[in-house]
Design a protein around this motif. Structure first.
Motif, mmCIF file in Angstrom:
data_model
loop_
_atom_site.group_PDB
_atom_site.id
_atom_site.type_symbol
_atom_site.label_atom_id
_atom_site.label_comp_id
_atom_site.label_asym_id
_atom_site.label_seq_id
_atom_site.Cartn_x
_atom_site.Cartn_y
_atom_site.Cartn_z
ATOM 1 N N GLN A 415 -23.416 -25.928 100.300
ATOM 2 C CA GLN A 415 -23.180 -27.137 99.505
ATOM 3 C C GLN A 415 -23.664 -26.932 98.074
ATOM 4 N N LEU A 416 -24.873 -26.398 97.930
ATOM 5 C CA LEU A 416 -25.436 -26.158 96.597
ATOM 6 C C LEU A 416 -24.676 -25.039 95.876
ATOM 7 N N GLY A 417 -24.368 -23.965 96.619
ATOM 8 C CA GLY A 417 -23.669 -22.828 96.019
ATOM 9 C C GLY A 417 -22.292 -23.204 95.511
ATOM 10 N N PHE A 418 -21.539 -23.969 96.317
ATOM 11 C CA PHE A 418 -20.202 -24.400 95.887
ATOM 12 C C PHE A 418 -20.284 -25.270 94.634
ATOM 13 N N LYS A 419 -21.287 -26.124 94.590
ATOM 14 C CA LYS A 419 -21.444 -27.000 93.427
ATOM 15 C C LYS A 419 -21.642 -26.178 92.156
ATOM 16 N N LYS A 420 -22.557 -25.184 92.235
ATOM 17 C CA LYS A 420 -22.836 -24.358 91.059
ATOM 18 C C LYS A 420 -21.648 -23.452 90.714
ATOM 19 N N ALA A 421 -20.954 -22.965 91.748
ATOM 20 C CA ALA A 421 -19.799 -22.100 91.514
ATOM 21 C C ALA A 421 -18.676 -22.871 90.831
ATOM 22 N N MET A 422 -18.454 -24.104 91.246
ATOM 23 C CA MET A 422 -17.407 -24.923 90.634
ATOM 24 C C MET A 422 -17.769 -25.273 89.190
ATOM 25 N N GLU A 423 -19.059 -25.509 88.949
ATOM 26 C CA GLU A 423 -19.514 -25.780 87.576
ATOM 27 C C GLU A 423 -19.228 -24.569 86.681
ATOM 28 N N ALA A 424 -19.430 -23.363 87.230
ATOM 29 C CA ALA A 424 -19.197 -22.142 86.458
ATOM 30 C C ALA A 424 -17.718 -21.941 86.153
ATOM 31 N N GLN A 425 -16.843 -22.565 86.957
ATOM 32 C CA GLN A 425 -15.400 -22.407 86.769
ATOM 33 C C GLN A 425 -14.823 -23.383 85.738
ATOM 34 N N GLN A 426 -15.623 -24.338 85.302
ATOM 35 C CA GLN A 426 -15.124 -25.327 84.352
ATOM 36 C C GLN A 426 -14.592 -24.636 83.096
ATOM 37 N N GLY A 427 -13.393 -25.031 82.687
ATOM 38 C CA GLY A 427 -12.805 -24.483 81.471
ATOM 39 C C GLY A 427 -12.049 -23.186 81.666
ATOM 40 N N THR A 428 -11.956 -22.727 82.941
ATOM 41 C CA THR A 428 -11.258 -21.462 83.194
ATOM 42 C C THR A 428 -9.905 -21.676 83.860
ATOM 43 N N GLY A 429 -9.474 -22.921 83.990
ATOM 44 C CA GLY A 429 -8.200 -23.192 84.658
ATOM 45 C C GLY A 429 -8.424 -23.907 85.976
ATOM 46 N N ALA A 430 -7.542 -23.654 86.957
ATOM 47 C CA ALA A 430 -7.633 -24.318 88.261
ATOM 48 C C ALA A 430 -8.926 -23.935 88.968
ATOM 49 N N LEU A 431 -9.605 -24.939 89.554
ATOM 50 C CA LEU A 431 -10.847 -24.692 90.267
ATOM 51 C C LEU A 431 -10.547 -24.211 91.687
ATOM 52 N N GLN A 432 -11.334 -23.227 92.151
ATOM 53 C CA GLN A 432 -11.135 -22.685 93.493
ATOM 54 C C GLN A 432 -12.449 -22.717 94.257
ATOM 55 N N LYS A 433 -12.405 -23.239 95.469
ATOM 56 C CA LYS A 433 -13.580 -23.300 96.329
ATOM 57 C C LYS A 433 -13.557 -22.088 97.248
#
Length: 967
Positions: A415-433
């Motif tokens: 849960q925590l890892g996905f949250k931080k990973a999605m935050e890191a993807q901001q501004g790079t296009g489509a978000l991927q879980k």
């Protein structure tokens, strides 16, 4: 408007072979590639292709800088020249990755040759499956088994990836390495490795010897001249490596390559009382000096692996304890002990055999250890029975534990890892879980799959397994769907193992959210679309940790990568292992590749560090002892890493003059743009009646197939790169383009009058200005230089003159074909003798200029060869001189002893020794003279052979002759 003379000229330009080492040499390969090349990659390819007599190169860029792309560019260039006997030798798990990279990025066909392929090909009547019209990809083990078949093929180029695996080739015990070396000895080789120098300079000697046996002299001579023990010079060794090795550092490319960062997340957990009891009891058992349940020869390795399983899950250790109990029962019945490892353990820990080889390789130089068997004494049988009872108690306790606290912590960590990973993807296009979870145990993998697909976790149907066998029902179903989806395409290779891996990666990319993987996924797969790495089990070997993270944190990753690690709150040693990996090796919080700068210097294989950790676990019982031991190790590492950083600044492999400059990028891009422009103009002319063209978008619609519906289907063709589902990507290697070029080359072009529209040309060609209103004669001649081994350079000479008798510079006449033109109906006059003579003279002048240029380059290459052979001779003589010097030193010492001797009897004995020693020196001197003559003769023979390879035959043929007008 163009003419068939324009078309033929463009086709000749598109197909001619440019001179060695020029950016134009790779123009066709670049135009076919679906990849944005960086300057250092083009520079490396140019370095490898600079000499027609080179036996190969070592490309040693730091991790992640695209060595595969560099080699693929060389393969594409060979393919474009129709030199298509191409071989790639790789670790087995990289075969499919290479095949896909060649296909997707360079449009190159390949075939993976393995046992099944051999059987299929032989059934077809092809005795040698390595004789293919595709690029052949083969694993290291199969290459060694099939060496006789490989040796039989006249390969145009051999690529050896992860070449450091052959680093011990200088040892007689490295049998497979020497078999592979012999199989490709006479071929041009490209060795790829980020770590060409690991434990010893002799490994570097070994790798270079694979490329060219005569680059360095004998092994003993190399030791004398270049190793610290022999008083060798690092500067001299760097100079010797310059012509054969190229290495680019991250520092060289940071201005045009973006590197992302790593973000560390720690997930702590507290084991239950039963889990803690199991850990302590098994740990104490493993610390005993005598154990009957573990093979004696592999005691250290086995205890390390068991500790890792103990930290992984109760399910993993329960299975292993069961296997040990079975082994003990058999041992008690036979009263004999063996060194066989339980098969269940090898099956559960997939990298067990590889780890065993690494430990053995470091300690004994890859020499095989024989399996031993010893008879147990009656007292030992009694002790073994007691041990069996304890093992069964441990196993029963493990089986009673059905829920692991570490497993429960995984749900929170995700849960925590996905949250931080999605935050890191901001501004790079489509978000991927997406997340990849690594464990070292197959049993733990099964447990985690059940846990993640539970209602509590919420990942049912979103998890894909990845392990060494990939034989579970879910993986089989994914593979079957993948086969149906890709039926009839070149996605499917002849290797089921490689295809299953590709299918699982595709499923992870397109459908699944979690890849639950064992160590089998730590090499050979690219997961740049995923930026969450979870180390459920943390290896003690820092290289293995780096390999895991490197699946996602690599060149092409667009965002920061989150790395989750688990720490047992009740285990001081586990915590300290993490701290060392993080603070000393910089594995979890760093810019991409920063850890490699330290890791590769301190512990290239990671095995030494792993053994240090194992020793602490085995010897320390209290928290205080653990802290003291880790503090000592940290102090030792501090010194070692400090020295490593200093070495890195003066690293033998890091101080070459790289010349990675903007001119390389500009030169390559200019060549690429020129090819694309010429192909567009040629296609527009040749398909004018069969297609509609859009000059702005650089695309066209083909109304009807030209060859057939499969090779050249009707539809939309686009020049732009990266266009998805927008039509067929049109490139120089496409069947339609090849057909267009062939038709232009074979068209009849009799003498005719062509009017060039210079004044109305879209852009200003100032050099042509003085020709407007004039007319004359022009002829295009192709001049080819063919070398002994079939390699070839081609030039187009455009000789022209005006009617008043003044010559037109070839470069200016060349530009006439940039302008549109038309063929007139005028009758072409007979060419006058004076005109013919002047054109012949102009052609002769250009041929002389080209010959002078070629001679200058040949002279330079021969000078380099002479310098290499002189150095080779010095290497050979170093060993000879060293042996003679030893005898001289002994004689000097003997004379000193005789001078100081006061006893007559002893003095006479010493004099006798002196006579015998002088006799030995005389014999040695005669032997040295013989060796000197032998070395000179060998040197002369090698020079003659290489000089012969540089000899070329020049031919020329007139392609067409026209009467020109400029308007």
């Amino acid at each position: 408007m163009s003419t068939k003379y324009h078309a033929k000229f463009l086709a000749l330009e598109l197909t001619r072979r440019a001179e060695f080492g020029s950016p134009e040499m790779f123009a066709r390969a670049l135009s076919d590639a679906q990849v944005d090349l960086n300057p250092h990659q083009v520079d490396a390819a140019l370095f490898a292709a600079r000499s027609p007599i080179s036996k190969g190169v070592l490309l040693a860029d730091e991790v992640g800088l695209g060595k595969t792309i560099e080699a693929a560019l060389l393969l594409a260039q060979r393919w474009a020249e129709r030199r298509r006997k191409l071989l790639i030798i790789v670790p087995a798990n990289l075969r499919k990755q290479w095949s896909l990279e060649l296909r997707d990025k360079f449009h190159l066909p390949s075939i993976i040759v393995e046992r099944q392929t051999m059987q299929i090909e032989q059934a077809k009547g092809n005795f040698n499956a390595f004789e293919q019209d595709k690029i052949v990809i083969v694993s290291y083990p199969f290459a060694a088994k099939s060496a006789a078949f490989i040796k039989h093929v006249h390969w145009d180029m051999v690529v050896i990836d992860e070449a450091h695996r052959l680093r011990n080739v200088y040892r007689k015990t490295a049998k497979n390495a020497n078999i592979i070396k012999d199989a490709v000895a006479e071929r041009f080789k490209v060795l790829l490795t980020a770590t060409p120098l690991q434990n010893s300079l002799l490994e570097l000697y070994g790798l270079v010897s694979i490329i060219d046996e005569f680059h360095f002299g004998s092994l003993e001579g190399f030791k004398q001249r270049y190793t610290p023990k022999g008083g060798g010079s690092a500067a001299a060794l760097k100079e010797r490596l310059q012509p054969i090795s190229k290495r680019t550092l991250r520092a060289d490319v940071r201005h045009f390559v973006r590197f992302t960062e790593r973000k560390a997340v720690i997930q702590e957990f507290t084991p239950s009382d039963d889990e803690q009891e199991l850990y302590e009891r098994v740990s104490n058992y493993l610390q005993r000096p005598q154990l009957y349940g573990l093979p004696n020869q592999q005691r250290h390795l086995m205890t390390m692996v068991l500790r890792k399983l103990l930290a992984s899950s109760t399910f993993a250790i329960a299975n292993t304890l069961t296997a040990i109990a079975v082994r003990l029962e058999a041992l008690i019945k036979k009263s004999k002990s063996t060194d066989e490892v339980p098969a269940e353990l090898i099956e559960d820990v997939e990298n067990f055999v590889e780890t065993a080889e690494e430990w053995e390789d470091e300690e004994s130089g890859s020499e095989e250890t024989e399996q031993r068997e010893r008879v147990l004494a009656p007292a030992e049988v009694v002790e073994a029975r007691k041990e069996l009872m304890q093992i069964e108690e441990f196993r029963d306790l493990a089986l009673r534990i059905r829920s692991n606290s570490k497993g429960a912590a995984l749900i929170i960590a995700l849960q925590l890892g996905f949250k931080k990973a999605m935050e890191a993807q901001q501004g790079t296009g489509a978000l991927q879980k997406k997340a990849i979870i690594f464990t070292e145990s197959r049993r733990t993998q099964d447990y985690l799959l059940e846990l993640l697909e539970s209602d509590e976790a919420g990942f049912r149907g979103k998890v894909v397994l990845f392990n060494g066998s990939n034989s579970d029902p879910g993986s089989k179903a994914v593979y079957e769907r993948w086969l149906k989806k890709n039926a009839g395409t070149d996605q499917i290779s002849n290797s089921k193992t490689a295809d299953i891996r590709a299918a699982l990666v595709d499923h992870f990319r397109e459908t699944a959210e979690i890849m639950l993987a064992t160590e089998a996924a730590a090499e050979g797969i690219n997961l740049q679309f995923c930026n969450l790495v979870v180390n459920y089990d943390l290896p003690w070997n820092p290289q293995r940790v780096e390999q895991r993270i490197g699946r996602c944190h690599r060149y092409g990753q667009k965002c920061d990568v989150v790395v989750v690690n688990f720490i047992n709150q009740k285990n001081a040693a586990d915590r300290r292992v993490y701290e060392l990996l993080q603070s000393k090796f910089q594995l979890f919080q760093s810019v991409f590749g920063a850890s490699d700068q330290v890791l590769g210097q301190v512990d290239p294989t990671g095995v030494s560090f792993e053994k240090h950790i194992h020793q602490i676990y085995q010897s320390c019982r209290t928290t205080k002892e653990i802290e003291e031991a880790f503090a000592k190790l940290e102090r030792e590492l501090e010194v070692e890493i400090s020295e490593a950083k200093a070495r890195a600044r003066e690293d033998l492999m890091s101080n070459f003059d790289q010349s990675v400059v903007e001119k390389v990028k500009i030169g390559a891009q200019a060549s690429l743009d020129s090819v694309t422009r010429k192909l567009w103009r040629l296609t527009r002319h040749m398909l004018e009646s069969r297609a509609t063209f859009d000059d702005e978008k650089h695309e066209f619609h083909l109304a009807t197939p030209v060859i057939d519906e499969v090779q050249t289907p009707s539809g939309r063709y686009v020049f732009r790169r990266g266009v998805q589902d927008a039509g067929y990507v049109y490139r120089i290697g496409h069947p339609l383009a090849l057909h267009v070029i062939d038709q232009a080359l074979t068209a009849t072009t009799p003498d005719a009058e062509v009017v060039f529209a210079v004044s109305t040309h879209a852009s200003v060609l100032s050099a042509l200005g003085p020709l407007v209103g004039k007319a004359g004669w022009l002829e295009v001649t192709r001049v080819a230089n063919t070398f002994r081994d079939g390699q070839r350079e081609e030039h187009l000479i455009v000789a022209a003159e005006c009617d008043e008798g003044t010559a037109v510079e070839p470069e200016v006449a060349y530009q006439l074909f940039e302008c549109s033109g038309r063929v007139t109906d005028n009758k072409v006059p007979t060419q006058r003798t004076a005109t013919r003579q002047r054109l012949d003279a102009e052609l002769a002048r250009e041929k002389t200029r080209l010959e002078t240029k070629l001679n200058h380059r040949t002279h330079k290459l021969l000078q380099e060869e002479m310098a290499k052979l002189e150095a080779w001779e010095e290497d050979q003589l170093a060993q000879v001189r060293a042996a003679f010097s030893d005898l001289q030193a002994k004689l000097k010492e003997l004379n000193r002893t005789i001078t100081l001797c006061s006893d007559m009897r002893e003095s006479l004995e010493l004099e006798e020794q002196k006579v015998r020693l002088r006799s030995s020196m005389d014999r040695e001197e005669a032997r040295v003279r013989g060796q000197l003559i032998d070395v000179e003769e060998r040197k002369l023979n090698i020079l003659k052979k290489r000089k012969g390879l540089l000899e070329s035959e020049s031919t020329s043929d007139v392609q067409f002759r026209i009467r020109w007008q400029a308007k």
